[in-house]
Write a protein that holds these residues in place. Sequence first.
Motif, PDB file in Angstrom:
ATOM      1  N   VAL A   1       0.855  -1.021  -0.165  1.00  0.00           N
ATOM      2  CA  VAL A   1       0.189   0.010   0.004  1.00  0.00           C
ATOM      3  C   VAL A   1       0.776   1.311  -0.126  1.00  0.00           C
ATOM      4  O   VAL A   1       1.955   1.448   0.858  1.00  0.00           O
ATOM      5  N   CYS A   2       0.529   2.263  -0.934  1.00  0.00           N
ATOM      6  CA  CYS A   2       1.320   3.468  -0.952  1.00  0.00           C
ATOM      7  C   CYS A   2       0.555   4.613  -0.585  1.00  0.00           C
ATOM      8  O   CYS A   2      -0.569   4.763  -0.934  1.00  0.00           O
ATOM      9  N   VAL A   3       0.874   5.289   0.509  1.00  0.00           N
ATOM     10  CA  VAL A   3       0.092   6.496   0.978  1.00  0.00           C
ATOM     11  C   VAL A   3       1.105   7.639   0.604  1.00  0.00           C
ATOM     12  O   VAL A   3       2.242   7.616   1.158  1.00  0.00           O
ATOM     13  N   ALA A   4       0.660   8.855  -0.099  1.00  0.00           N
ATOM     14  CA  ALA A   4       1.355   9.876  -0.469  1.00  0.00           C
ATOM     15  C   ALA A   4       0.970  11.098   0.368  1.00  0.00           C
ATOM     16  O   ALA A   4      -0.482  11.316   0.048  1.00  0.00           O
ATOM     17  N   GLU A   5       1.832  12.025   0.833  1.00  0.00           N
ATOM     18  CA  GLU A   5       1.207  13.372   0.962  1.00  0.00           C
ATOM     19  C   GLU A   5       1.933  14.420   0.008  1.00  0.00           C
ATOM     20  O   GLU A   5       2.989  14.113  -0.602  1.00  0.00           O
ATOM     21  N   VAL A   6       1.145  15.312  -0.339  1.00  0.00           N
ATOM     22  CA  VAL A   6       1.347  16.228  -1.459  1.00  0.00           C
ATOM     23  C   VAL A   6       1.433  17.647  -1.157  1.00  0.00           C
ATOM     24  O   VAL A   6       0.358  18.004  -0.263  1.00  0.00           O
ATOM     25  N   GLU A   7       1.879  18.661  -1.816  1.00  0.00           N
ATOM     26  CA  GLU A   7       1.837  19.988  -1.697  1.00  0.00           C
ATOM     27  C   GLU A   7       0.602  20.587  -2.303  1.00  0.00           C
ATOM     28  O   GLU A   7      -0.054  21.691  -1.789  1.00  0.00           O
ATOM     29  N   GLU A   8       0.040  20.192  -3.433  1.00  0.00           N
ATOM     30  CA  GLU A   8      -0.768  20.534  -4.254  1.00  0.00           C
ATOM     31  C   GLU A   8      -1.510  19.448  -5.078  1.00  0.00           C
ATOM     32  O   GLU A   8      -0.892  18.534  -5.410  1.00  0.00           O
ATOM     33  N   ILE A   9      -2.862  19.429  -4.963  1.00  0.00           N
ATOM     34  CA  ILE A   9      -3.568  18.565  -5.920  1.00  0.00           C
ATOM     35  C   ILE A   9      -4.671  19.272  -6.977  1.00  0.00           C
ATOM     36  O   ILE A   9      -5.269  20.161  -6.750  1.00  0.00           O
ATOM     37  N   VAL A  10      -4.440  18.962  -8.289  1.00  0.00           N
ATOM     38  CA  VAL A  10      -4.857  19.288  -9.292  1.00  0.00           C
ATOM     39  C   VAL A  10      -5.916  18.492  -9.973  1.00  0.00           C
ATOM     40  O   VAL A  10      -5.970  17.117  -9.636  1.00  0.00           O
ATOM     41  N   PRO A  11      -6.791  18.879 -10.781  1.00  0.00           N
ATOM     42  CA  PRO A  11      -7.928  18.020 -11.352  1.00  0.00           C
ATOM     43  C   PRO A  11      -7.274  16.985 -12.249  1.00  0.00           C
ATOM     44  O   PRO A  11      -6.183  17.361 -12.745  1.00  0.00           O
ATOM     45  N   ALA A  12      -8.005  15.864 -12.383  1.00  0.00           N
ATOM     46  CA  ALA A  12      -7.417  14.884 -13.475  1.00  0.00           C
ATOM     47  C   ALA A  12      -7.477  15.328 -14.662  1.00  0.00           C
ATOM     48  O   ALA A  12      -8.255  16.174 -15.243  1.00  0.00           O
ATOM     49  N   GLY A  13      -6.107  15.317 -15.236  1.00  0.00           N
ATOM     50  CA  GLY A  13      -5.903  15.620 -16.693  1.00  0.00           C
ATOM     51  C   GLY A  13      -5.283  17.040 -16.909  1.00  0.00           C
ATOM     52  O   GLY A  13      -4.806  17.259 -17.742  1.00  0.00           O
ATOM     53  N   ALA A  14      -4.842  17.744 -15.588  1.00  0.00           N
ATOM     54  CA  ALA A  14      -4.229  18.776 -15.745  1.00  0.00           C
ATOM     55  C   ALA A  14      -2.746  18.878 -15.630  1.00  0.00           C
ATOM     56  O   ALA A  14      -2.000  19.713 -16.122  1.00  0.00           O
ATOM     57  N   LEU A  15      -2.119  17.478 -15.442  1.00  0.00           N
ATOM     58  CA  LEU A  15      -0.630  17.402 -15.499  1.00  0.00           C
ATOM     59  C   LEU A  15      -0.318  16.762 -17.077  1.00  0.00           C
ATOM     60  O   LEU A  15      -1.126  15.861 -17.487  1.00  0.00           O
ATOM     61  N   GLU A  16       0.559  17.385 -17.458  1.00  0.00           N
ATOM     62  CA  GLU A  16       1.168  16.787 -18.967  1.00  0.00           C
ATOM     63  C   GLU A  16       1.823  15.553 -18.475  1.00  0.00           C
ATOM     64  O   GLU A  16       2.572  15.281 -17.590  1.00  0.00           O
ATOM     65  N   ALA A  17       1.743  14.596 -19.509  1.00  0.00           N
ATOM     66  CA  ALA A  17       1.930  13.172 -19.183  1.00  0.00           C
ATOM     67  C   ALA A  17       3.686  13.002 -19.131  1.00  0.00           C
ATOM     68  O   ALA A  17       3.971  12.199 -18.226  1.00  0.00           O
ATOM     69  N   ASP A  18       4.401  13.972 -19.796  1.00  0.00           N
ATOM     70  CA  ASP A  18       5.651  13.974 -19.518  1.00  0.00           C
ATOM     71  C   ASP A  18       6.437  14.557 -18.182  1.00  0.00           C
ATOM     72  O   ASP A  18       7.381  14.489 -17.864  1.00  0.00           O
ATOM     73  N   GLU A  19       5.395  15.182 -17.528  1.00  0.00           N
ATOM     74  CA  GLU A  19       5.718  15.613 -16.209  1.00  0.00           C
ATOM     75  C   GLU A  19       5.636  14.523 -15.319  1.00  0.00           C
ATOM     76  O   GLU A  19       6.525  14.689 -13.981  1.00  0.00           O
ATOM     77  N   ILE A  20       5.109  13.609 -15.337  1.00  0.00           N
ATOM     78  CA  ILE A  20       4.675  12.837 -14.325  1.00  0.00           C
ATOM     79  C   ILE A  20       5.622  11.766 -13.899  1.00  0.00           C
ATOM     80  O   ILE A  20       6.346  11.044 -14.806  1.00  0.00           O
ATOM     81  N   HIS A  21       6.339  11.733 -12.657  1.00  0.00           N
ATOM     82  CA  HIS A  21       7.555  10.735 -12.182  1.00  0.00           C
ATOM     83  C   HIS A  21       6.800   9.509 -11.850  1.00  0.00           C
ATOM     84  O   HIS A  21       7.471   8.545 -11.965  1.00  0.00           O
ATOM     85  N   LEU A  22       5.825   9.467 -11.063  1.00  0.00           N
ATOM     86  CA  LEU A  22       5.162   8.202 -10.753  1.00  0.00           C
ATOM     87  C   LEU A  22       3.865   8.156 -11.111  1.00  0.00           C
ATOM     88  O   LEU A  22       2.774   8.782 -10.720  1.00  0.00           O
ATOM     89  N   PRO A  23       3.600   7.067 -11.940  1.00  0.00           N
ATOM     90  CA  PRO A  23       2.201   6.879 -12.106  1.00  0.00           C
ATOM     91  C   PRO A  23       1.143   6.580 -11.204  1.00  0.00           C
ATOM     92  O   PRO A  23       1.620   5.981 -10.382  1.00  0.00           O
ATOM     93  N   GLY A  24      -0.070   7.138 -11.184  1.00  0.00           N
ATOM     94  CA  GLY A  24      -1.036   6.976 -10.268  1.00  0.00           C
ATOM     95  C   GLY A  24      -1.525   5.625  -9.883  1.00  0.00           C
ATOM     96  O   GLY A  24      -2.041   5.340  -8.602  1.00  0.00           O
ATOM     97  N   VAL A  25      -1.076   4.555 -10.548  1.00  0.00           N
ATOM     98  CA  VAL A  25      -1.425   3.228 -10.261  1.00  0.00           C
ATOM     99  C   VAL A  25      -0.759   2.719  -9.066  1.00  0.00           C
ATOM    100  O   VAL A  25      -1.048   1.775  -8.384  1.00  0.00           O
ATOM    101  N   PHE A  26       0.472   3.360  -8.755  1.00  0.00           N
ATOM    102  CA  PHE A  26       1.162   2.998  -7.731  1.00  0.00           C
ATOM    103  C   PHE A  26       0.575   3.599  -6.244  1.00  0.00           C
ATOM    104  O   PHE A  26       0.983   3.139  -5.339  1.00  0.00           O
ATOM    105  N   VAL A  27      -0.385   4.634  -6.297  1.00  0.00           N
ATOM    106  CA  VAL A  27      -0.610   5.300  -5.332  1.00  0.00           C
ATOM    107  C   VAL A  27      -1.912   4.831  -4.705  1.00  0.00           C
ATOM    108  O   VAL A  27      -2.946   5.023  -5.602  1.00  0.00           O
ATOM    109  N   ASN A  28      -2.297   4.495  -3.586  1.00  0.00           N
ATOM    110  CA  ASN A  28      -3.638   3.976  -3.120  1.00  0.00           C
ATOM    111  C   ASN A  28      -4.443   5.313  -2.254  1.00  0.00           C
ATOM    112  O   ASN A  28      -5.521   5.355  -2.691  1.00  0.00           O
TER     113      ASN A  28
END
Length: 240
Positions: free
Chosen positions: A190-217
Amino acid sequence: MSKIFPNAEAALEGVIANDLLVAAGGFGLCGIPERLLDAVKASGVTGLTFASNNAGIDNEGIGKLLRTRQVKKMISSYVGENKEFERQFLSGELEVEFCPQGTLAERMRAGGAGIPGFYTKTGVGTQVAEGKEHKDFADHDGVMSTYILERGIFADLSIVKAWKADETGNLIFRKTARNFNQPAATCGKVCVAEVEEIVPAGALEADEIHLPGVFVNRMILGAPYDKKIEFRTVRTREDA
């Protein structure tokens, strides 16, 4: 189902327990999951094993959990800045498995990829190699060299800190705060992440993403954060 939880305590509910192996991101005080570590402390669980580059500093990061005797073992690379860590280790109160920094990152990455073990030259001929399988392999020039077998880390729980996420859990890490967060996130059940900012789905460019959401529960919004400094060194201001 939403991955976003209202706070760290809620995000850890049902996944934190005694005697877990926890993979934690961060390096010193850079990119550590502060809110989640505070929630682990507040939960009162004990007998934890942490796979983390280090234990933070005295009373910061995992250092808080050392103070409350909630950690029984550390799998770490660098431990020199934490006096309580040193005291517990030297007195036999804390079990420590020293692991070269690159090897630790690869053990987490390997666990996340489902790889149970790998061979490396790092540590051959040192205490790191004691009790581990040795095997000789030929390099690209045909020269035989000795390698040791290192085990992938399969953690019960991963806790990490990211800069930005979208609602589906895709993460972006900020500069050096990427450190161990990426491999640590992948190797837990199980992976739990804390973040500084949450944006709507689709707001991030694909090439910006370091870790796909499939890893984050699970995720929490941890901001705002105070900038903590491990060491402050100043010099006397010279007279004009």
